[in-house]
Each structure stands twice: as C-alpha cells, then as structure tokens.
Enzyme design. Structure first.
Site, short mmCIF file in Angstrom:
data_model
loop_
_atom_site.label_atom_id
_atom_site.label_comp_id
_atom_site.label_asym_id
_atom_site.label_seq_id
_atom_site.Cartn_x
_atom_site.Cartn_y
_atom_site.Cartn_z
N GLY A 251 0.81 -1.21 0.00
CA GLY A 251 0.00 0.00 0.00
C GLY A 251 0.85 1.26 0.00
O GLY A 251 0.64 2.16 -0.80
N PHE A 252 1.77 1.35 0.96
CA PHE A 252 2.72 2.47 1.06
C PHE A 252 2.03 3.81 1.28
O PHE A 252 2.61 4.86 1.04
CB PHE A 252 3.63 2.53 -0.18
N GLY A 479 1.99 -6.54 3.94
CA GLY A 479 3.30 -7.03 3.56
C GLY A 479 4.31 -6.92 4.67
O GLY A 479 5.49 -7.25 4.49
N ARG A 619 12.47 -3.35 21.04
CA ARG A 619 12.65 -4.81 20.97
C ARG A 619 12.18 -5.33 19.61
O ARG A 619 11.14 -4.91 19.11
CB ARG A 619 11.84 -5.47 22.09
N ASN A 622 10.47 -10.12 15.50
CA ASN A 622 10.88 -11.15 14.54
C ASN A 622 12.00 -10.57 13.69
O ASN A 622 11.75 -9.74 12.81
CB ASN A 622 9.69 -11.56 13.66
N GLN A 629 11.58 -5.46 6.42
CA GLN A 629 10.96 -4.14 6.38
C GLN A 629 11.99 -3.03 6.22
O GLN A 629 11.80 -2.09 5.45
CB GLN A 629 10.14 -3.92 7.66
N GLY A 693 6.96 0.14 16.03
CA GLY A 693 6.81 -0.17 14.61
C GLY A 693 8.05 0.24 13.85
O GLY A 693 8.78 1.15 14.26
N GLY A 695 8.05 -0.05 10.01
CA GLY A 695 7.77 -0.16 8.57
C GLY A 695 8.26 1.00 7.74
O GLY A 695 8.38 0.88 6.52
N GLU A 696 8.55 2.15 8.40
CA GLU A 696 8.90 3.33 7.62
C GLU A 696 10.27 3.92 7.92
O GLU A 696 10.81 4.68 7.12
CB GLU A 696 7.81 4.39 7.84
#
Length: 731
Positions: A251-252, A479, A619, A622, A629, A693, A695-696
C-alpha cells in the site's frame, strides 16, 4: 516450548502468497461479475460541454455508462459532508483551516461538469468483460471548454500553515533569535520530485450485494475505515457493509486513506443488481489514490567553528490540489532531531490543478530528511569536520520541541555500531580522493528518525476442541508480516504451538483495529493480543474450577472445553493505544544509514555498492520480518535518490510516467548488499513488549546518504533528485 518472540521466523502466509493461493481483491470472481473502468480527463482545467456516450454504449458487452449527467440520480452518488470528512481529500483540512476558513467545495468524481485536474474521472464504463470496458472507454471523447491551469513547482502565492495537523505537530514553528555573526553558515535549496506509490497490487474493489447487505472485497490498509466510508456513502448502517481485505499486496500510503472508487463500485453494483469489479490501472493509481508531491525546501544553517548548531531554518514549498487538503509536512523531524537555540520551520502551500497528494511511506520525514541531512553534510565539509562527528555534536539528549525526555534513544549507539560495521573512517578522505580504477568511490551517511505511535485495537481468540487456535482482528497485513508476529505473540503469551495457530485478518466483521500506516500496527495489536490471551486463560481457569478439574500445568486447554461440553470458547483483548502512556515522554525510533557509492563519470553510471543501517526500534519481535521491512525502506530511498520521479507535461499538465514502463523503480540488479543492525533496547515505557513499529524508518535519510556519498565521490553536490546519469555527465 521455544520462545517465539525475538526468534527469526519466515512469514506464515508465505506459501499462500508465492503459490497463488492467497486471494487478493481483484482475484474474486463472483458469478455474474461486471467490470468497471474509468475515463480520465485529457485536460487539466475546464468544463465539459458535451459528452457523447453513444459509441461507447454500442460496444458489445457494455451494460452501462455513468457520468456527471446521470450518476447523481441513478446511483445516488453525491458528496455528502460526512463522507467527504472520512476521505483522503479531507486529510489536512485542520491545518489549512486557519488560513482558509471557508474550504473549497469537495472533489467528487462524476459529480459535475467542472474539470480541476488532468486525469480526473469523467465517466465510468461497466461491461461484461474487461476488454469491452476498455474499448468503450476509448470511444468516449468529451467536448471541453478549457480554462487556464497551473502546476508550476513553485507557488505564486503561499499559505502559511497554522498549528494542528493529522501528524499532531505544529507546521509553523519559530523559537530563538538567529545568530548575528555565526562562525559558519550554509544556505541551499533542495528539491524532491513527485513520486507514485505503485504497490505490486493496484487498488481494486469488488462489490457483491446479498439482499440489503453488501460485501466489498477491497485492497485497503483499513478494513474498518473502508466499511464506515462505504456505508456512509451508500446511506446505510455500517452493519450492512462487510469489507474483506484478507490479503493486500502493498500500500505504502496509497491505500491508507479512503478514495471514491471504493464506494463507487458498491453504488454501481446496487444499481445494476450484479457484482462489480473496479480495479485501478497504473494510470488511475496516479490520479485516484494519491501520490507524494514534489517539494522545494530552503535550508539555512548557522554554527560555531566546531559545527555546534546555533540556528536552523527549514522552509518547505509544497502543493496540494484545488479541492483537497493534504500537503507534504517536510519539517516534522526538523522540529526535534537536532537541538539548536534558534529554529524556524515553515510550510508554504499552494493550491494547484493537480490530483490530491496523500501520505506516502514516511510522509514528511522522507523528503524533509533529504534536505536537512544534505545541508548538514555540506556544513560539515565546509568546516572540515567529519559528518558523523557533526551529528554527534548536535545530538538531542531530550526532545527539544516538546521539551520532554525520550522514552528511549540509542541514536549514539546507532552511530557507533553502524560506523564500525561499515568501516567509516575517523579521518574521512577528501572528496574525489578514492578510486577503484576509473571508478570514483564515495562514502555518505545520514540520520533517520520516525515517531512511534499506537492506537486502541482489539484482538479475539477462538479456541475449539478439534481445530487450531484462531486469532482474529480487522487489522490488515500489507506485507509487513503482521500475521506472523501476531502468531508468535499468541504462541508465547498463551503457551500454544505456533504451528497450530491460524491468524485471520482484514475483515470488518472481526474486532476493530486501526488502519495500517504510520508504523503503529505492532504497538497497537500486540498488547491487545496479549490481553486476549490473559482473558482466555482466566476463562479457562474459571471453567476448570467450576467443573472441579484437578490442577494440571500440562493439561491442554481443549480438555477444559470437553469437560465443560463447549465446542468453542472466545476471548477478546483490547489495547488502549497511547492513552495510558506517560505524557512527559516522547516516543520515537532512531537510526543511521552509511552508504558507499561508485561513480563512472564518463558514462554517468552511479551505483550504490553497499549499505549499512543501524537502528533503534525497541525490541525486535521477529528479526527476519523486521530486517525485511528495513531493507524495503532502504530500497525505497535508493529509488528516490536515483530514479523515481513523475513529472507534469509542460502544456497539457498530465502526469508523465504514470505507468511501470516509464516510471523506474529499483529491481534486483540495482540493489546492493544491505546490512541491517538492530541496536536493541526494550522500550518498556511504550508497551509491555518494548517494541515499536519499523515499517517506515528505513526510508528517511537514505536518499540524503546516497547524495552525500555521491558528493564525496565526485566533489559535486546534487540537490535536485533523482540523481540521473544526465546530471552526472553534465558540466
């Protein structure tokens, strides 16, 4: 049982995805499905005076054609205020309200004859096959009375933004007095181009009515937000709309907001009484689901002779559309990443005849970091200071903008570990000094930072006598690996084999969770999953006591269900987001990119030859999916630096490069070895897992690190992205 959290594990949905078993939105084929395709305006401004649909309707297989002349009546297709308020067009309205108290009328495709940007949807064809729909779109030739339009990259008149914004930061900030006679200063202007999201899966919606309820298979980052938006547009209660986003192919940010096509498919399906699939083409994606706008940023720095900053000014000139409100908030990280007595961060926004921009992976931080991190590099070389040392000297030990302590900040460790792994020289060679044969070699680095938000979320567990443990939430996995880390979390918290856990996502019928975006899903969902596990254990303990079962630490939970004669047991857990967190702390992630480039000036060939990135993201749940990512973000930055850039045609103002043939993105051959280092530090002030998070955070700073390395190799500054071969060979 081995602990799952912190262990590398491949995606549990990987097999389904690579074998084609995973059904994405456009893969749905309900019986009797029709295909809808849009007709885009060939001009950027004007009024439709005639729209001859006769040739389109005559194409065999065409069932209906909708335009502004019939869609409002036939489809009840009108821009209700409550619907517009949920849409991507409305995002950013709060910021613009102070300088523009009366908002412009909302943009609504097929809503009227006025054309306000090139590519605007002016008609939608519905047919029994995709081929028939496509042919019919080519036969609709509107007559348009054209008007003047402007898409110049620099606004003629600016709007200064007031406090308040989607990203919860003031967009016009000034503090301190600019030094009268600094030992060193630097001023330059930096430009970044328009970028297109281009996820692997284009946006698609398939709407199927069953009586008075509708199921919408949608490629969205937010199932609950899509449900509410579509229901409001249809003027039905939310419980009559089910959104299914089980699998989303990236999506981004382009699927983060709500766009009209998501509701339009349901309106058409209701009118025709048949399922309708509306899938955006690549060209549609550029105008109907947002983009990252171009930016022009002026940066001024003042420092003492050692590089200690005394002043930083960051002025961004950015566009938005004539009817939308979102703009690129380039100054977000500038507010707090470096501590300086004098600071000025301003944004100047101009309305233009373009489609509305929207968030794009790390919006604001990504283009903003390019300008500021390049400027810092220029100041370092001017002072003959190692760029890494200059950043260390300006490290903000606490959040200087909010005047708070960080919940956790190991940026200095990121500098140290990243530099050691890369081999960053204490005495950096002069520009143009490193060669490998005829190829110039250069080193560059930059800082990255990204906020750590969280929102309330609910996760449900289903325990049955003869089936796997099922985890359900409406959150989507775009994703990132959310399915996998949820399974790992439940495995540890409930003490259940991860192989016997099934995670179901992306259904608005599941418990509510926030839209995936702004790197908040991990911190929102994992605490909710843990609380669901606690609730399930407590319920099982109560049942065991009620049925006088003997205490047994190794007794399987299913034994309790059998004793209680229950086929299934459910339990839910809800997280509170940031509501219960300390308000005197700032929650952020940090990192540093180190890059080596190789440049053949004769051919204009620039290759990134290796990357080392060290990051403090709390932390790591995974390491496998987390590393993936970060690598993805780094590759985004590489594309931004070297190849990506959509443009407007100089006279027609249509987007050039609105397809994957003309819009270049990195492929395997472009990607160098990438080493990702996690400087782990469990941020327990943020949540019980200590996880943020990620992702970015891999994107900001990466383009700057490449540009800085290119300067170090060639001795020439590149302040206008992308750095193409033509720019390298030009004198």
């Amino acid at each position: 049982m081995l602990k799952q959290i912190g262990s590398p594990r491949s995606r549990i949905d990987g097999v389904e995805k690579v074998t084609g078993l995973a059904a994405y939105a456009a893969d749905r084929r309900p019986e009797g499905q029709l295909y809808a395709m849009a007709v885009r305006s060939p001009v950027a401004a004007g009024t439709i005076t005639a729209l001859d649909l006769g040739q389109a309707v005559a194409v065999p297989g065409v069932v209906a054609v909708y335009s502004h002349e019939n869609a409002p009546g036939l489809l009840d297709w009108r821009p209700a205020p409550e619907v517009v308020a949920m849409s991507g067009e409305h995002l950013g309205r709060t910021a613009l309200a102070a300088v523009e108290p009366v908002p412009p009328p909302p943009y609504w495709p097929l809503g009227g004859p006025e054309i306000i940007f090139a590519g605007q949807w002016i008609a939608v064809v519905v047919a029994t096959s995709l081929e028939a729909a496509r042919e019919a779109t080519l036969r609709i030739l509107p007559q348009v009375r054209q008007a003047a339009s402007s898409v110049h990259p620099r606004p003629d008149s600016d709007k200064f933004l007031a406090p308040g914004f989607f990203f919860a930061a003031e967009m016009q900030v000034r503090r301190g007095d600019w030094p009268e006679a600094p030992d060193a200063s630097h001023s330059a202007t930096y430009r970044t181009p328009m970028q297109l999201h281009h996820p692997m899966e284009p946006s698609a919606t398939v709407a199927v009515w069953h009586g008075d309820t509708v199921t919408v298979h949608d490629s969205t980052q937010g199932a609950m937000a899509a449900r509410d938006y579509i229901a409001a547009s249809l003027k039905v209660s939310a419980d009559r709309v089910r959104v299914d986003a089980t699998y989303v192919g990236g999506g981004f940010g382009g699927k983060n907001q709500m766009w009209p096509h998501q509701a339009l498919a349901a309106h058409i399906a209701r009118h025709l009484g048949r399922p309708v699939r509306l899938q955006l083409t690549r060209a549609d994606m550029a105008v109907a689901s947002g983009h990252r706008s171009e930016t022009e940023q002026a940066v001024d720095l003042a420092s003492d002779g050692d590089g200690q900053l005394q002043g930083l000014r960051h002025a961004s000139h950015v566009p938005t559309s004539l009817r939308g409100n979102f703009f690129e908030p380039c100054g977000l990280n500038t507010l707090l990443l470096y501590d300086t007595p004098a600071l000025a961060v301003t944004h100047h926004v101009a309305r233009k005849a373009i489609a509305s921009p929207t968030p794009f992976r790390a919006p604001g931080e990504t283009p903003g970091s390019f300008a500021v991190e390049c400027a810092l590099d220029e100041l370092a070389f001017q002072l003959d200071v190692n760029p890494l040392d200059l950043r260390r000297r300006n490290f903000a030990a606490r959040d200087p903008y909010h005047q708070r302590e960080w919940s956790s900040n190991r940026l200095l460790d990121c500098y140290a570990q990243g530099a050691a792994a890369f081999g960053w020289p204490v005495n950096l060679p002069k520009p143009c000094a490193m060669r490998d044969g005829d190829v110039l070699v250069g080193y560059g680095m930059a800082t990255t930072a990204y906020p750590a938000p969280a929102l309330p979320a609910t996760v449900r567990l289903r325990l049955s006598v003869d089936g796997p443990l099922v985890v359900e939430t409406s959150a989507t996995d775009i994703g990132t690996g959310m399915r996998t880390i949820l399974a790992q979390t439940v495995a540890d918290e409930f003490g259940h084999p991860v192989e016997d856990i099934v995670v179901r996502l992306g259904d608005s019928g599941f418990p509510a969770a926030p839209t995936a975006g702004r790197s908040k899903s991990t911190a929102s969902l994992l605490p909710a999953a843990a609380r669901a596990c606690v609730a399930m254990r407590e319920t099982l303990a109560g049942l065991a006591h009620k049925h006088a079962l003997p205490a047994a630490s190794n007794r399987p939970p299913t034994a309790v269900l059998e004793a209680a004669r229950l086929a299934e047991l459910t339990a839910e857990g809800t997280s509170t987001g940031m509501a219960d967190l300390r308000k005197d702390l700032s929650y952020y992630s940090f990192g540093a990119h180190f890059v080596e480039v190789r440049v053949d000036e004769r051919l204009g060939r620039l290759r990134v030859s290796r990357v080392v990135s060290a990051l403090d993201c709390g932390r790591i749940i995974n390491p496998t999916t987390a590393t993936s990512q970060i690598r993805g973000g780094i590759i985004f930055g590489l594309g931004m630096a070297l190849m990506e850039g959509a443009e407007f045609h100089p006279s027609h103002h249509r987007i050039i490069g609105d397809n994957l043939a003309d819009y270049a993105v990195p492929v395997h051959a472009d990607i160098p070895p990438i080493e990702v280092i996690f400087v782990e530090n469990s941020d327990t002030a943020f949540n019980e897992f200590g996880a943020r998070g990620l992702g970015e955070i891999g994107v900001p700073g990466m383009a700057a690190a490449i540009a800085n390395a290119t300067f170090h190799a060639t001795g020439r500054r590149f302040r206008d992205l992308p750095i193409t071969p033509g720019k390298i060979v030009s004198v």
